[in-house]
Design a protein around this motif. Structure first.
Motif, PDB file in Angstrom:
ATOM      1  N   ARG A 330       0.827  -1.201   0.000  1.00 54.88           N
ATOM      2  CA  ARG A 330       0.000   0.000   0.000  1.00 54.88           C
ATOM      3  C   ARG A 330       0.861   1.251   0.000  1.00 54.88           C
ATOM      4  O   ARG A 330       0.536   2.247  -0.640  1.00 54.88           O
ATOM      5  CB  ARG A 330      -0.945   0.013   1.204  1.00 54.88           C
ATOM      6  N   SER A 334       0.844   4.099  -2.823  1.00 52.85           N
ATOM      7  CA  SER A 334       0.741   5.534  -2.568  1.00 52.85           C
ATOM      8  C   SER A 334       1.816   6.297  -3.341  1.00 52.85           C
ATOM      9  O   SER A 334       1.547   7.297  -4.005  1.00 52.85           O
ATOM     10  CB  SER A 334       0.873   5.778  -1.065  1.00 52.85           C
ATOM     11  N   HIS A 374      -4.225   6.479   0.283  1.00 48.17           N
ATOM     12  CA  HIS A 374      -3.533   5.189   0.394  1.00 48.17           C
ATOM     13  C   HIS A 374      -2.532   5.216   1.532  1.00 48.17           C
ATOM     14  O   HIS A 374      -2.380   4.248   2.271  1.00 48.17           O
ATOM     15  CB  HIS A 374      -2.794   4.864  -0.907  1.00 48.17           C
ATOM     16  N   ALA A 378      -2.500   2.821   4.730  1.00 45.14           N
ATOM     17  CA  ALA A 378      -1.339   1.999   5.086  1.00 45.14           C
ATOM     18  C   ALA A 378      -1.001   2.205   6.557  1.00 45.14           C
ATOM     19  O   ALA A 378      -0.648   1.264   7.262  1.00 45.14           O
ATOM     20  CB  ALA A 378      -0.148   2.358   4.217  1.00 45.14           C
ATOM     21  N   ASP A 381      -3.481   0.222   8.444  1.00 43.76           N
ATOM     22  CA  ASP A 381      -3.125  -1.195   8.291  1.00 43.76           C
ATOM     23  C   ASP A 381      -2.080  -1.560   9.313  1.00 43.76           C
ATOM     24  O   ASP A 381      -2.131  -2.605   9.947  1.00 43.76           O
ATOM     25  CB  ASP A 381      -2.490  -1.474   6.911  1.00 43.76           C
TER      26      ASP A 381
ATOM     27  N   HIS B 225      -1.380  -1.918  -7.155  1.00 48.94           N
ATOM     28  CA  HIS B 225      -2.765  -2.175  -6.782  1.00 48.94           C
ATOM     29  C   HIS B 225      -3.063  -3.666  -6.802  1.00 48.94           C
ATOM     30  O   HIS B 225      -3.686  -4.221  -5.910  1.00 48.94           O
ATOM     31  CB  HIS B 225      -3.679  -1.451  -7.773  1.00 48.94           C
ATOM     32  N   ALA B 228      -1.478  -5.411  -3.840  1.00 45.20           N
ATOM     33  CA  ALA B 228      -2.251  -5.220  -2.613  1.00 45.20           C
ATOM     34  C   ALA B 228      -3.461  -6.154  -2.607  1.00 45.20           C
ATOM     35  O   ALA B 228      -3.780  -6.760  -1.581  1.00 45.20           O
ATOM     36  CB  ALA B 228      -2.686  -3.770  -2.486  1.00 45.20           C
TER      37      ALA B 228
END
Lengths: 519, 393
Positions: A330, A334, A374, A378, A381, B225, B228
């Motif tokens: 992630r 980003s 993002h 993250a 997360d 993406h 992920a």
């Protein structure tokens, strides 16, 4: 040898003990403190009744160093008698034997008739009763990391603020400054006191040489800031977990940690100190011992739980690894989104159709906002999901350590039993000795030894029963905590995901008319 | 192997009943892909009104190259050739999966296999779409659609025996390109009297470079993406195992969240796929088209230089009074060539802009709409799960 030890909190601890005893609280704590008396395996102090507190002198023979691989921090004193048959505990100086107070005995006497186990249970029940009278209401915050000093001797100081309405604390709100080694020192003390009798002591956050060096050297970049934040958060969670444990909360060292303005430096936590090296040696020895102990498990509950924790450990580690991957990807997403946003902006600039050019610039703006989204996700997360999993992986190691201690206790008991048997055989053989004048002396000696060993065997059995009982309670408490923790965190995490999607919808909804406006 | 897929989306083409081309089927064999090119036409030069042939990638390239080499078409933007079908990466992944079969559970293996097969299918659909776009562009072009080679391509139902270029020919191509780019630099340096073309030259140069950059950055973004989404897949599996093993209250949480992540991960994968289709492919296509437009400008520039040189030669010849007629004819030829190219080039470049704007508009709108659809879908799943879990605590 080792580095200088922290001066034992002798006066304070002693006083606190007495005070607490008088209050009728912390009964067990005082008992445990007595445990620390660095007496070698001498006969029981006569003031203590034999079937009195199980946590009597000989208890020290247990290895205080736990098997928690993550936790390298057991206590160390200047002297270590490596030649005693059962390894001496490496403990901080507790109150000297002289302090063995009479008062607790007095408190004990009325309970003399009860078996140790019940007495123990009573004391725990008392504590829990006290708890419910004084419900757990405590909040600890670790904040304001500040670099103190320069160069390689620099360290990070953290502010620890305790807010509570509980009566065992002297103030409703206390603030102190602590450094990382202080936390490690606290854990070290708690581990040496409670792990080997079956309490699951929450492990302290891990050391990180790389991370700290960067901070010390003064790199003011993003990764050192992240490191400090990660550590701060971990320290906070560590303290909260520790105080949530009803027994640990009442430990004088914990209180001192939270309340006193000055704390003696915990030097023995340094990896390369003499104490540190000793720890490593002992850990290796432990590992070997563990392999050779073959326990006859008579209690199915333990067998089952042990297996359960093994499975849980495996899965949590797997999950942790996957979540760490996700955090990494992630973050990457980003960065790449930000990069694409810039590129799209450039493309929009060179596009010579006005409306399309504007739309491309808008696209670039949307993507820039999304990249921030993002990044935030993250962060969630990591701090919500990943760190929780990491904490539990370490906690389960502590749980497994406690199970191992039970095995060791059993093993010790069995060994003592074996020794007793041998002595009895030797006694009967003495009958056939040929030196009649020496016979009486030898018989007396052996009789003495046998008596002593019989006492030890009884003690060993009681210890084993005690630790088994403690573990059962601890595991049930642990599971309750685990369920609570996971439920709370999972919901929080899902809510963070909800927020991200809501933001995404906002951004794209704003962009759509721009795209449609291209003519 | 029939399947339905949306028609080529990167170009906004006027479909014309007189000639309609599409790829109705495709078959993937070991190294090659066989496309079934299907034509519907009312034009008299075809024997039937509707017919199909099977073609391979090399035959498309042959057709494209024949356009490029044809002097008559110098003044047109030649539709860019479709890229080679590339399944190497996907095949490698499938192979790695096969090797790693022992190290994962049966469910995980089946799941990953399905994932990779879906990926393979997606790449396959893309390559079909790109070959189709090429043909449609040719069919829509007023001049190119009449090309003989094109008709042969569409109709001749035998193998065209177009072998791929051998090593020597590839080397020749390589040198040709080197010479061309060096020449291109020289030609580009010549300032054009015509404002329109001067502007186009500057514009295309910059645009082409920026599209290239945007295209590679968008690829990277989409790859992250996908990674992920893969992680979420693994997380879902482990959560499921945890849920089945756990004897406490929290097992329900694990199972519910595992189920949730299975669904959201599919959506995330779709988001990445749609971004790929609507954004990355669009940028890639216009990278190729802008190159084709640059090539057109180069040809015109070349013709201009030739024309100017012919003028100089004519002056010289007249001065010396030697080979004047020859010089005159040569000059006239150059002049005609240049003017012809200029005229059609202007229209081509204007059309290029129109097509580009339309394609971007269509794709950006569809991109935004799909992103919204997926985000809303995700949101609904997440909110309902949170609701259930909160109700349970």
């Amino acid at each position: 040898m080792a580095a200088e030890m922290e001066p034992p909190p002798l006066g304070d601890a002693g006083q606190t003990d007495f005070r607490e005893i008088e209050d009728g609280e912390g009964f067990f704590v005082s008992t445990v403190t007595i445990l620390e008396s660095p007496e070698p395996s001498s006969p029981d102090p006569p003031s203590m009744p034999a079937e009195g507190i199980s946590t009597n002198g000989p208890k020290q023979e247990d290895i205080s160093l736990d098997d928690d691989p993550e936790d390298l921090f057991a206590e160390a004193t200047e002297e270590v008698s490596l030649d005693s048959p059962e390894r001496e505990p490496i403990l901080s100086d507790g109150p000297s034997p002289a302090i063995t107070p009479v008062t607790p005995t007095a408190m004990l006497t009325p309970r003399m008739g009860l078996g140790t186990a019940e007495m123990f249970e009573r004391s725990l029940d008392e504590l829990e009763e006290d708890e419910s009278g004084d419900t757990f209401d405590m909040h600890i915050a670790v904040s304001d990391p500040e670099k103190v000093g320069d160069g390689m001797n620099a360290y990070m100081g953290y502010k620890v603020t305790t807010k509570t309405s509980m009566t065992i604390f002297s103030k409703n709100e206390t603030t102190v400054r602590r450094r990382f080694s202080d936390f490690l020192g606290l854990h070290s003390k708690l581990a040496s006191r409670y792990l080997h009798i079956g309490y699951i002591v929450p492990p302290a956050p891990e050391k990180s040489i790389v991370g700290m060096t960067k901070v010390k050297v003064g790199k003011e970049d993003l990764s050192s800031a992240e490191f400090v934040e990660k550590r701060r958060s971990a320290l906070e969670r560590y303290l909260m977990r520790t105080v949530k444990h009803p027994i640990l909360l009442k430990d004088p060292d914990v209180m001192m940690f939270l309340e006193s303005s000055e704390l003696p430096r915990a030097v023995s936590t340094q990896a390369l100190s003499g104490a540190g090296i000793l720890r490593m040696v002992n850990k290796a020895a432990d590992a070997v011992n563990k392999m050779t102990i073959k326990m006859n498990e008579s209690d199915a509950w333990f067998e089952e739980k042990h297996q359960q924790f093994e499975n849980l450990d495996l899965q949590l580690r797997k999950l942790h690894a996957s979540v760490e991957c996700l955090v990494c990807h992630r973050k990457e997403l980003s960065v790449n989104t930000a990069s694409f946003a810039k590129s799209a902006a450039m493309l929009g600039n060179s596009e010579d159709h006005t409306a399309l050019s504007r739309a491309l610039s808008q696209l670039a703006e949307v993507e820039e906002k999304i990249d921030q989204l993002h990044q935030d996700q993250a962060y969630a997360d990591f701090y919500l999901f990943s760190e929780l999993l990491g904490d539990y992986v370490r906690l389960i190691t502590a749980v497994k350590g406690v199970f191992d201690h039970r095995m060791k206790t059993w093993s010790k008991w069995q060994d003592t039993q074996l020794l007793l048997q041998k002595k009895r055989e030797a006694e009967s053989k003495l009958q056939f000795a040929n030196k009649p004048d020496k016979l009486q002396q030898a018989q007396d000696e052996i009789k003495e030894e046998i008596e002593e060993l019989e006492g030890k065997v009884q003690q060993g059995e009681k210890d084993f029963e005690l630790i088994s009982k403690t573990i059962r309670k601890e595991v049930s408490r642990f599971e309750k905590e685990r369920v609570k923790d996971f439920k709370v965190v999972i919901i929080k995490y899902l809510e963070s995901l909800v927020q991200t999607q809501q933001q995404l919808i906002k951004y794209w909804e704003a962009f759509l008319p721009e795209a449609k406006a291209i003519a | 192997m029939l399947f339905d897929r949306p028609r080529a989306v990167n170009v906004d083409l006027q479909t014309d009943a007189t000639l309609q081309v599409d790829i109705s089927d495709a078959l993937s064999e070991r190294d090659k892909v066989k496309f079934t090119v299907h034509t519907k036409s009312t034009l008299p030069n075809f024997k039937q009104n509707e017919f199909s042939v099977v073609r391979q990638h090399e035959e498309f390239i042959w057709l494209h190259d024949s356009f490029v080499e044809n002097e008559e078409y110098a003044g047109y933007i030649i539709p860019p050739a479709p890229p080679r079908p590339d399944f190497d990466a996907s095949r490698e992944k499938l192979q790695k999966l096969g090797e790693g079969e022992g190290s994962m559970t049966k469910e995980e293996f089946t799941k990953m296999k399905q994932e990779l097969e879906a990926e393979y299918l997606a790449i396959f659909k893309k390559t079909v779409a790109m070959h189709e776009v090429f043909l449609c562009r040719v069919a829509a072009h007023p001049v190119l659609r009449k090309d003989m080679n094109f008709h042969v391509f569409l109709e001749y139902n035998q193998d065209l025996s177009v072998r791929g270029k051998n090593k020597r020919e590839k080397m020749e191509d390589f040198f040709k390109n080197v010479v061309k780019s060096a020449d291109g630099v020289l030609v580009a340096g010549v300032k054009d009297v015509d404002d329109f073309f001067e502007h186009e030259k500057t514009f295309l140069l910059e645009y082409h470079n920026r599209v290239k950059d945007a295209s590679s950055k968008s690829d990277r973004m989409i790859r992250s993406h996908k990674s992920a989404a893969d992680d979420i897949n693994r997380i879902a599996s482990t959560l499921y195992t945890l849920g089945t093993q756990d004897s406490t209250d929290v097992c329900k949480f694990f199972l519910k969240v595992s189920e949730l992540f299975e669904k959201t991960r599919k959506i995330e994968a779709r988001v990445a796929a749609d971004e790929d289709l609507k954004l990355a492919d669009l940028l890639k296509y216009y990278l190729r088209e802008s190159q084709a437009a640059k090539d057109l400008l180069y040809r015109r520039g070349r013709a201009l230089v030739d024309y100017e040189n012919a003028n100089k030669a004519l002056d010289k010849a007249r001065a010396k009074n030697k080979d004047v007629l020859q010089a005159e004819t040569s000059q006239q030829v150059c002049c005609q060539k240049f003017e012809k190219i200029s005229e059609s080039a202007k229209q081509e470049l204007i059309d290029f802009k129109t097509r580009r704007v339309a394609a971007f508009r269509k794709n950006l709108v569809e991109l935004a709409e799909l992103e919204l659809k997926h985000a809303k879908g995700n949101l609904q799943l997440l909110q309902s799960c949170v609701g259930v879990l909160k109700g349970d605590t």
